[in-house]
Design a protein around this motif. Structure first.
Motif, short mmCIF file in Angstrom:
data_model
loop_
_atom_site.label_atom_id
_atom_site.label_comp_id
_atom_site.label_asym_id
_atom_site.label_seq_id
_atom_site.Cartn_x
_atom_site.Cartn_y
_atom_site.Cartn_z
N ILE A 7 0.89 -1.13 -0.18
CA ILE A 7 0.13 0.00 0.01
C ILE A 7 1.03 1.37 -0.03
CG2 ILE A 7 -1.75 1.38 1.49
CD1 ILE A 7 -2.99 -1.28 0.14
N ASP A 8 0.73 2.12 -0.97
CA ASP A 8 1.53 3.11 -0.97
C ASP A 8 1.19 4.36 -0.07
OD1 ASP A 8 3.09 2.04 -3.18
OD2 ASP A 8 1.77 2.87 -4.65
N GLU A 9 0.08 4.37 0.01
CA GLU A 9 -0.75 5.71 0.91
C GLU A 9 -1.77 5.18 1.46
OE1 GLU A 9 -0.13 8.12 3.03
OE2 GLU A 9 0.40 9.57 1.25
N ALA A 10 -2.07 5.85 2.72
CA ALA A 10 -3.55 5.68 3.47
C ALA A 10 -3.80 6.91 3.82
CB ALA A 10 -3.40 4.79 4.41
N VAL A 11 -5.16 7.63 3.59
CA VAL A 11 -5.61 8.97 3.93
C VAL A 11 -6.83 8.84 4.78
CG1 VAL A 11 -6.28 11.33 3.40
CG2 VAL A 11 -4.35 9.85 2.07
N ARG A 12 -6.93 9.29 5.86
CA ARG A 12 -8.28 9.40 6.64
C ARG A 12 -8.91 10.48 6.22
NH1 ARG A 12 -9.43 6.98 11.67
NH2 ARG A 12 -7.34 6.67 12.04
N VAL A 13 -10.14 10.22 5.39
CA VAL A 13 -11.01 11.38 4.88
C VAL A 13 -11.28 12.47 5.99
CG1 VAL A 13 -13.03 11.89 3.47
CG2 VAL A 13 -11.69 10.08 3.10
N ARG A 14 -11.65 12.05 7.22
CA ARG A 14 -12.27 13.01 8.00
C ARG A 14 -11.11 13.86 8.64
NH1 ARG A 14 -12.04 12.70 13.51
NH2 ARG A 14 -11.66 10.35 13.31
N THR A 15 -9.85 13.39 8.69
CA THR A 15 -8.93 14.28 9.17
C THR A 15 -7.77 14.74 8.38
OG1 THR A 15 -7.68 12.61 10.01
CG2 THR A 15 -9.46 13.57 11.86
N ASN A 16 -7.84 14.17 7.41
CA ASN A 16 -6.51 14.11 6.51
C ASN A 16 -5.34 13.55 7.01
OD1 ASN A 16 -5.63 14.81 3.95
ND2 ASN A 16 -4.70 16.65 4.51
N GLU A 17 -5.38 12.72 7.88
CA GLU A 17 -4.25 12.08 8.49
C GLU A 17 -3.56 11.09 7.38
OE1 GLU A 17 -4.57 11.45 13.09
OE2 GLU A 17 -6.60 10.77 12.01
N ARG A 18 -2.39 11.12 7.35
CA ARG A 18 -1.74 9.84 6.21
C ARG A 18 -0.85 8.92 6.75
NH1 ARG A 18 -2.42 12.30 1.22
NH2 ARG A 18 -3.89 14.07 1.22
N GLY A 19 -0.47 8.04 6.07
CA GLY A 19 0.27 6.91 6.44
C GLY A 19 -0.50 6.11 7.39
N THR A 20 0.66 5.67 8.35
CA THR A 20 0.05 4.63 9.56
C THR A 20 -0.95 5.36 10.37
OG1 THR A 20 2.18 5.09 10.82
CG2 THR A 20 1.93 2.90 9.26
N LYS A 21 -0.71 6.81 10.67
CA LYS A 21 -1.66 7.58 11.44
C LYS A 21 -3.03 7.48 11.02
CE LYS A 21 1.65 11.01 13.22
NZ LYS A 21 1.85 12.40 12.93
N ALA A 22 -3.07 7.24 9.64
CA ALA A 22 -4.64 7.10 9.16
C ALA A 22 -5.43 5.78 9.49
CB ALA A 22 -4.64 7.13 7.81
N LEU A 23 -4.36 4.72 10.04
CA LEU A 23 -4.77 3.54 10.38
C LEU A 23 -5.57 3.07 11.76
CD1 LEU A 23 -2.08 1.30 8.59
CD2 LEU A 23 -4.14 2.21 7.62
N VAL A 24 -4.78 4.05 12.63
CA VAL A 24 -5.16 3.75 14.24
C VAL A 24 -6.33 4.90 14.51
CG1 VAL A 24 -3.37 2.64 14.76
CG2 VAL A 24 -3.23 5.22 14.78
#
Length: 122
Positions: A105-122
């Motif tokens: 997985i190259d990137e993850a983004v939490r839509v609500r907060t715009n957190e990216r990477g592993t921060k978007a997972l927890v």
């Protein structure tokens, strides 16, 4: 980060979910899927009467078998732990135990907060 895709037996879903939750990985996407492996059918895999012609191929066999597909994104360092846990729960030694796939997985983004990477997972 990696995506772990697991195709498992429906009757192993609850136990798999409980083990992943206990390991600290409660977030996943799960769906009911139909498919088959190279064995083409599993005798006794389903416990309901099948009348759907897309499922029936000929007497005593099925075109597709009900399965569950689980997808979860985990940090690279946790991949082995999660793969082993899923295997431990789902491995019966019989045809139809399932498959696991590990994809980058190259990137993850939490839509609500715009957190990216592993921060978007927890």
């Amino acid at each position: 980060m990696k995506e772990i895709i697991a195709i498992i037996r429906p009757n192993k879903m609850t136990q798999t979910k409980d083990v992943l939750n206990a390991l600290g990985f409660p977030a996943m996407t799960a769906q009911r899927v139909m498919g088959r492996g190279k064995q083409k059918a599993i005798i006794g895999e389903v416990s309901f009467d099948i009348q759907n012609e897309t499922l029936l191929k000929e007497e005593g066999t099925m075109r597709y078998i009900p399965k569950r597909l689980i997808s979860l994104i985990v940090p690279d360092e946790d991949v082995s732990l999660i793969v082993e846990a899923i295997m431990r729960v789902n491995q019966t030694g019989q045809n139809g135990d399932g498959k696991l796939f590990v994809c980058p997985i190259d990137e993850a983004v939490r839509v609500r907060t715009n957190e990216r990477g592993t921060k978007a997972l927890v």
